[in-house]
Design an enzyme around this catalytic site. Structure first.
Site, short mmCIF file in Angstrom:
data_model
loop_
_atom_site.label_atom_id
_atom_site.label_comp_id
_atom_site.label_asym_id
_atom_site.label_seq_id
_atom_site.Cartn_x
_atom_site.Cartn_y
_atom_site.Cartn_z
N GLY A 137 0.80 -1.23 0.00
CA GLY A 137 0.00 0.00 0.00
C GLY A 137 0.83 1.28 0.00
O GLY A 137 0.29 2.37 -0.21
N GLU A 138 2.14 1.19 0.24
CA GLU A 138 2.95 2.42 0.25
C GLU A 138 3.06 2.99 -1.17
O GLU A 138 3.02 2.24 -2.15
CB GLU A 138 4.36 2.12 0.79
CG GLU A 138 4.36 1.84 2.28
CD GLU A 138 5.74 1.53 2.85
OE1 GLU A 138 6.73 1.56 2.08
OE2 GLU A 138 5.81 1.26 4.05
N ARG B 55 -11.13 21.22 8.28
CA ARG B 55 -12.27 21.59 9.13
C ARG B 55 -11.88 21.76 10.59
O ARG B 55 -12.50 22.51 11.32
CB ARG B 55 -13.40 20.57 8.97
CG ARG B 55 -14.27 20.88 7.77
CD ARG B 55 -15.32 19.85 7.51
NE ARG B 55 -14.74 18.63 6.98
CZ ARG B 55 -15.45 17.59 6.58
NH1 ARG B 55 -16.76 17.61 6.67
NH2 ARG B 55 -14.86 16.52 6.09
N GLN B 56 -10.86 21.02 11.04
CA GLN B 56 -10.41 21.22 12.43
C GLN B 56 -9.42 22.38 12.39
O GLN B 56 -8.21 22.19 12.22
CB GLN B 56 -9.75 19.95 12.98
CG GLN B 56 -9.26 20.11 14.42
CD GLN B 56 -10.26 19.70 15.47
OE1 GLN B 56 -10.99 18.72 15.29
NE2 GLN B 56 -10.34 20.42 16.58
N HIS C 99 -11.98 25.70 3.99
CA HIS C 99 -13.01 25.83 5.03
C HIS C 99 -12.88 27.15 5.80
O HIS C 99 -13.87 27.84 6.01
CB HIS C 99 -12.94 24.64 5.98
CG HIS C 99 -13.98 24.71 7.03
ND1 HIS C 99 -15.32 24.68 6.72
CD2 HIS C 99 -13.90 24.89 8.36
CE1 HIS C 99 -16.02 24.80 7.83
NE2 HIS C 99 -15.18 24.94 8.84
N ASP D 177 -24.76 27.62 6.99
CA ASP D 177 -24.24 28.22 8.23
C ASP D 177 -23.62 29.58 7.92
O ASP D 177 -23.37 29.93 6.76
CB ASP D 177 -23.24 27.28 8.95
CG ASP D 177 -22.04 26.94 8.10
OD1 ASP D 177 -21.46 27.85 7.49
OD2 ASP D 177 -21.69 25.75 8.03
N LYS E 161 -26.04 27.58 12.16
CA LYS E 161 -25.93 26.12 12.39
C LYS E 161 -25.20 25.85 13.69
O LYS E 161 -24.23 26.52 14.01
CB LYS E 161 -25.15 25.50 11.22
CG LYS E 161 -24.97 24.00 11.32
CD LYS E 161 -24.37 23.42 10.05
CE LYS E 161 -22.87 23.41 10.08
NZ LYS E 161 -22.27 22.82 8.86
N ARG F 147 -23.46 22.50 15.75
CA ARG F 147 -23.12 21.08 15.65
C ARG F 147 -22.66 20.59 17.02
O ARG F 147 -21.81 21.23 17.65
CB ARG F 147 -22.01 20.88 14.62
CG ARG F 147 -21.73 19.42 14.29
CD ARG F 147 -20.52 19.28 13.39
NE ARG F 147 -20.73 19.72 12.02
CZ ARG F 147 -21.22 18.95 11.05
NH1 ARG F 147 -21.58 17.71 11.32
NH2 ARG F 147 -21.35 19.42 9.83
N ASP G 27 -22.44 25.58 -0.15
CA ASP G 27 -21.51 25.36 0.96
C ASP G 27 -20.14 25.07 0.38
O ASP G 27 -20.03 24.79 -0.82
CB ASP G 27 -22.00 24.18 1.82
CG ASP G 27 -21.56 24.30 3.27
OD1 ASP G 27 -20.69 25.14 3.57
OD2 ASP G 27 -22.09 23.55 4.11
C1 R5P Z 1 -18.65 22.86 7.93
O1 R5P Z 1 -19.05 23.80 8.59
C2 R5P Z 1 -18.64 22.84 6.43
O2 R5P Z 1 -18.69 24.13 5.90
C3 R5P Z 1 -19.80 22.04 5.89
O3 R5P Z 1 -21.02 22.71 6.22
C4 R5P Z 1 -19.83 20.67 6.50
O4 R5P Z 1 -18.55 20.12 6.50
C5 R5P Z 1 -20.78 19.78 5.73
O5 R5P Z 1 -20.75 18.55 6.35
P1 R5P Z 1 -22.02 17.61 6.38
O6 R5P Z 1 -22.42 17.39 4.96
O7 R5P Z 1 -21.51 16.35 7.04
O8 R5P Z 1 -23.06 18.30 7.19
#
Ligand code: R5P
Length: 293
Positions: free
Chosen positions: A36-37, A94-95, A128, A167, A190, A192, A217
């Protein structure tokens, strides 16, 4: 003139960008070993000392695509090339902060590794968080696909359109698309749950009744954010609802769920190969590379 090296994850897009710019495509040899490398070899004969732009998206399997990017960059560095990278979809973005004590801020880690492997400048598409990218420690530029997405919708004969993001963080995307369509933009609020991932949305007060709604988005993954927003919009009796994003990471069955929930169409880009690509990011990327060359 710079050379383009299209990575294993972006061979088609890399070739499109090279052709849009009229820049040379430097051949790359790659394979996976039986365990897999990844194996990477840049066929740089004739391109010694060139400046290069690596094109490699880091969609799933993210870790493999990232590792291939690091290998490409390190091999280019060993060949004495000066390196920029286009990573249309930036994995782990995202993080972008520590939400709970002790968490790894993955976007920072990924950028640090890119820098260590010799990448001098990074180009991404609709990342993001532009703020987190600016703090990432690598000179970086965000390119938007939203103007191209907006132009795609110009051809849809939209009736009294409104562009909405699920969001507030994505409102800038809705505004860019709405700017092209010359219409109103709005966003949901939004929330989460950081442990369960459960999403809830609150409308912002915009009117959806009898209007064509374009939900936009940066990415769709589980579809949870879009489905929650669609349910709130549908409760008001809209005309049609379109779903659009730059990075359609849609998991198994998510496309079907969105269509069954009433989406007229799912529109994505070719930031990585996927079944929803209707809009190309090749031209905006080529433009950004040309203007920074
Ligand atoms: C997070 O805030 C991103 O902008 C997207 O809204 C999010 O990653 C979408 O993820 P999901 O489809 O799992 O809600």
């Amino acid at each position: 003139m710079k050379g383009i090296i299209a990575g294993p994850a972006s061979s088609e897009l890399g070739a499109k960008i090279a052709s849009a710019l009229g820049w040379r495509l430097i051949p790359l040899e790659f394979k996976a070993f039986p365990d897999g490398e990844s194996y990477i070899r840049i066929d740089w004969e004739g391109f010694e000392g060139s400046d290069v732009v690596l094109i490699q998206s880091t969609h799933p399997p993210q870790d493999r695509h990232l590792m291939q990017l690091f290998l490409m960059a390190d091999a280019a560095k060993d060949a004495g090339m000066s390196i920029e990278a286009v990573v249309p979809y930036l994995a782990y973005s995202r993080q972008d902060k520590m939400f709970r004590a002790g968490e790894a801020v993955s976007v920072k880690t990924v950028c640090k590794l890119m820098r260590c492997s010799g990448i001098g400048k990074l180009f991404v598409v609709d990342v993001h968080s532009e703020e987190a990218l600016a703090r990432s420690g690598i000179p970086a530029r965000n390119i938007t696909a939203m103007l191209s997405i907006g132009r795609y919708f110009l051809g849809k004969g939209l009736k009294d359109p409104i562009v909405v993001s699920p969001d507030e963080g994505a409102k800038r995307h809705a505004e860019r698309v709405a700017g092209i369509l010359g219409c109103e933009a709005s966003s949901f609020r939004k929330e989460r749950d950081r442990i369960t991932g459960e999403v809830s949305v609150t409308p912002s007060g915009a009117r959806f009744s009898r209007r064509d709604v374009v939900l936009v988005d940066d990415m769709i993954s589980t579809g949870g954010s879009m489905l929650k927003a669609m349910a709130a919009i549908k409760a008001e009796g809209p005309n049609r609802i379109f779903v659009a994003c730059t990075h359609p990471l849609l998991g198994e069955g998510v496309g079907r769920m969105l269509l069954e929930a009433g989406a007229e169409e799912i529109v994505g880009t070719d930031s990585f190969p996927n079944p929803f690509e209707k809009v190309s990011v090749a031209d905006p990327i080529a433009e950004a590379l040309r203007s920074s060359a």
